[in-house]
Design an enzyme around this catalytic site. Structure first.
Site, PDB file in Angstrom:
ATOM      1  N   HIS A   1      -0.691 -14.087  -4.680  1.00  0.00           N
ATOM      2  CA  HIS A   1      -1.607 -13.245  -5.564  1.00  0.00           C
ATOM      3  C   HIS A   1      -1.980 -14.206  -6.598  1.00  0.00           C
ATOM      4  O   HIS A   1      -3.030 -14.356  -7.153  1.00  0.00           O
ATOM      5  CB  HIS A   1      -0.723 -12.213  -6.162  1.00  0.00           C
ATOM      6  CG  HIS A   1      -0.244 -11.110  -5.079  1.00  0.00           C
ATOM      7  ND1 HIS A   1      -0.978 -10.298  -4.334  1.00  0.00           N
ATOM      8  CD2 HIS A   1       1.045 -10.837  -4.599  1.00  0.00           C
ATOM      9  CE1 HIS A   1      -0.217  -9.539  -3.378  1.00  0.00           C
ATOM     10  NE2 HIS A   1       0.915  -9.852  -3.802  1.00  0.00           N
TER      11      HIS A   1
HETATM   12  C1  BDR Z   1       1.277  -9.126  -9.149  1.00  0.00           C
HETATM   13  O1  BDR Z   1       2.694  -8.649  -9.331  1.00  0.00           O
HETATM   14  C2  BDR Z   1       3.666  -9.527  -9.471  1.00  0.00           C
HETATM   15  O2  BDR Z   1       4.814  -9.067  -8.851  1.00  0.00           O
HETATM   16  C3  BDR Z   1       3.068 -10.786  -8.940  1.00  0.00           C
HETATM   17  O3  BDR Z   1       3.644 -11.717  -9.518  1.00  0.00           O
HETATM   18  C4  BDR Z   1       1.771 -10.661  -9.285  1.00  0.00           C
HETATM   19  O4  BDR Z   1       1.227 -11.049 -10.288  1.00  0.00           O
HETATM   20  C5  BDR Z   1       1.078  -8.734  -7.529  1.00  0.00           C
HETATM   21  O5  BDR Z   1       0.791  -7.271  -7.711  1.00  0.00           O
END
Ligand code: BDR
Ligand code: CA
Length: 305
Positions: free
Chosen positions: A234
């Site tokens: 992500h």
């Molecule tokens: C986001 O949520 C966090 O757990 C990850 O680091 C990312 O920034 C994804 O939904």
């Protein structure tokens, strides 16, 4: 080459760790500051994790500790995805590096106001620090070139049906940003969930260099996807969108943050057809070119030492 002055606001977090590592070594990026916030785990842990990364790479990027709670909601962490420490799987040891004395909001203000050129902000966590910055020091907004964030979704969420984790964690803060008038690019979950590494890449990464070895160890504990379906990268998508925007398709639109207490809390509602709004307030990623993203990822890792 003129470098892009950049600040990362983060809650490391295994995918955050990748984004931070690549930003430290990217030839187009001048990483000025890392600010931490509560999110994936407590701010004590996210701060320690940021320091571990800075120390691992022998970098001198300053780290400032930020907010320990969202503006209004209690924190619900994401340790089931990233492990108890937030970066389970690799033994970094205890970092000797320390945070700078200023709170993240003060450090953001100082760094922005002292910068000759406008700075790009890359939040990859809840938006608490940046929202407070804009409320306490609105004069800093003009020093922000743009905000390129990982968060939200044009389809479903991952924390609730409607909401993605970073926005769900602090919807009021997200609303402050989207209403701030500052240029925002949102790289949402519907897109970043397609930016996955498969087992083949993870095997390759493991033997590429010491950063790759460290990533592979973290990935073996990461629950953001799986080796079978792909590990979701992500947060590094926000960096990719800054340095290599052609990896994505974008649209300009209006995004509204749902702050009501019902099941849509934390949703990022995009008016893609611009039926309800005349003016856009953000650019949203619509898609990622997955094969090119994977090639880019491996190239980035090669220069991360
Ligand atoms: C986001 O949520 C966090 O757990 C990850 O680091 C990312 O920034 C994804 O939904
Ligand atoms: Ca994150």
């Amino acid at each position: 080459m003129r470098k892009i002055p950049l600040i990362i606001d983060t809650d490391p977090g295994i995918d955050d760790a990748v984004a931070i590592s690549f930003a430290m070594f990217h030839p187009k990026v001048d990483l000025k500051l890392i600010t931490t916030v509560a999110g994936n785990v407590s701010v004590d842990k996210t701060t320690e994790n940021a320091l571990k990364l800075v120390e691992f790479f022998g970098s001198d990027v300053p780290v400032a500790r930020g907010c320990q709670e969202p503006l209004l909601k209690p924190l619900e962490d994401s340790s089931e995805i990233h492990g108890e420490s937030g970066m389970d799987g690799f033994d970094f040891g205890t970092p000797t590096r320390k945070v700078i004395p200023e709170h993240a909001v003060e450090a953001l203000r100082k760094t922005l106001l002292e910068s000759k050129e406008p700075v790009t902000l890359m939040p990859i966590a809840a938006l608490t620090n940046i929202a407070l910055l804009f409320k306490l020091y609105p004069e800093t907004k003009s020093k922000v070139k743009e905000i390129v964030l990982m968060g939200g979704s044009l389809s479903r969420g991952n924390t609730t049906t409607a909401a993605e984790f970073n926005i769900f964690t602090d919807p009021e803060a997200a609303a402050i940003l989207f209403e701030s008038g500052v240029k925002i690019t949102m790289i949402g979950l519907d897109v970043t969930s397609r930016a996955v590494l498969m087992q083949k890449e993870v095997e390759q990464i493991k033997t590429m260099n010491r950063a790759g070895e460290m990533f592979a160890a973290l990935f073996s504990h990461y629950r953001g996807g799986s080796m079978k379906t792909g590990l979701k990268m992500h947060d590094v998508c926000a960096l990719a969108a800054i340095v290599e925007p052609e990896l994505f398709d974008f649209a300009d639109t209006f995004v509204e943050i749902e702050t009501g207490k019902g099941p849509a809390n934390g949703a990022t509602v995009a008016d893609l057809k611009m039926k309800y709004h005349r003016e856009t307030n953000s650019t949203v990623a619509l898609d990622v070119h997955v094969e090119k993203f994977r090639e880019w990822f491996l190239e980035m890792l090669e220069q991360t030492k």
